[in-house]
Design a protein around this motif. Structure first.
Motif: not given
Length: 209
Positions: A137-139, A150-152, A180-181, A190-191
Motif C-alpha cells: 500500500t503506497p504512502t 512509490v514511497e512505502v 522508504s526512509r 533505501v530504494s
C-alpha cells in the motif's frame, strides 16, 4: 576488424559488485538494430555505445530489450573507460551528447562527478494495478517523464518486495522506483528499481532513477 566491448562495475570498488555495464567505443555510428542485438547478447541492464565527436562523444544506451533516454551507471562506466584507457587526458572533462542533452563527467580525485538533468517527480494518482503488482500500500505516488516513484512505510517493506513483473511491465513507464526512509544506521533512504517493461526485471543499482 573486431570491436572491443568492456564490462565495468559501476558504483563500487569491489570486483563483482555494484552494477555492471557494457561499454563499446565505436569507430563510427552503427545502426539501431545492430546495437540492440549487441545489448541483447551482453544481457546486462545497459550497454553503452560511444562515438567520438568534435566536442566529446555521442552516447546511447540499450537494455536487452529497448533503447533508453537516460542511464546513470552506464554513463559513469563510459567516463571511467575513457580516462582509464587514455581516450581522454585525466584533466579533461568527459562530454556526452545524448537523447537527454549534454551530460558531463569530471574527475575529482578518485571519484567521478556526473552532471545530470534533474527529472523531478510530481504527485500523481496510482495507475490501476500498481499497488497490486507491488503487493504493498503506497504512502505516496509520484511520476516524472520516465518512472513512477512509490514511497512505502518502512525499509523492511522495500526489502521484502516480490513484485509481479508481468503486471509492472504493462505500465506505460520505463520503470518503478520503490523507496522508504532507512531504518539502518548510516543511511537516509533505501530504494529498489524495477523496469521489466524495459527488459530489466530489477536494476542492481541505478543512477538515473
Amino acid at each position: 576488424m573486431g570491436l572491443r566491448i568492456s564490462q565495468v562495475d559501476a558504483f563500487t570498488d569491489t570486483p563483482f559488485e555494484g552494477n555492471p555495464a557494457a561499454v563499446c567505443l565505436l569507430p563510427s555510428a552503427r545502426d539501431d538494430g545492430w546495437m540492440q542485438s549487441v545489448a541483447r547478447e551482453m544481457n546486462l541492464s545497459e550497454t553503452a555505445f560511444l562515438v567520438h565527436q568534435a566536442d566529446g562523444f555521442g552516447l546511447r544506451w540499450f537494455t536487452p530489450a529497448v533503447e533508453v533516454a537516460l542511464c546513470g551507471h552506464a554513463t559513469l562506466a563510459s567516463a571511467h573507460l575513457l580516462w582509464e584507457e587514455g581516450h581522454l587526458p585525466p584533466a579533461r572533462q568527459a562530454r556526452f551528447h545524448t537523447k537527454s542533452g549534454l551530460l558531463t563527467g569530471d574527475r575529482a580525485g578518485e571519484w567521478i562527478e556526473l552532471d545530470f538533468p534533474a527529472k523531478r517527480e510530481e504527485a500523481a494518482p496510482a495507475p490501476p494495478g500498481l499497488a497490486e503488482a507491488l503487493g504493498v500500500t503506497p504512502t505516496y505516488v509520484g511520476r516524472n517523464q520516465f518512472d513512477y516513484l512509490v514511497e512505502v512505510d518502512a525499509e523492511a517493506t522495500v526489502r521484502r518486495l516480490t513484485p509481479n513483473h508481468a503486471a509492472l511491465a504493462a505500465l506505460p513507464v520505463r520503470g518503478v522506483i520503490v523507496t522508504s526512509r532507512a531504518d539502518s544506521a548510516g543511511y537516509d533512504f533505501v530504494s529498489r528499481f524495477f523496469a521489466p517493461g524495459s527488459g530489466v526485471p530489477e536494476d542492481p543499482v541505478t543512477g538515473s532513477a
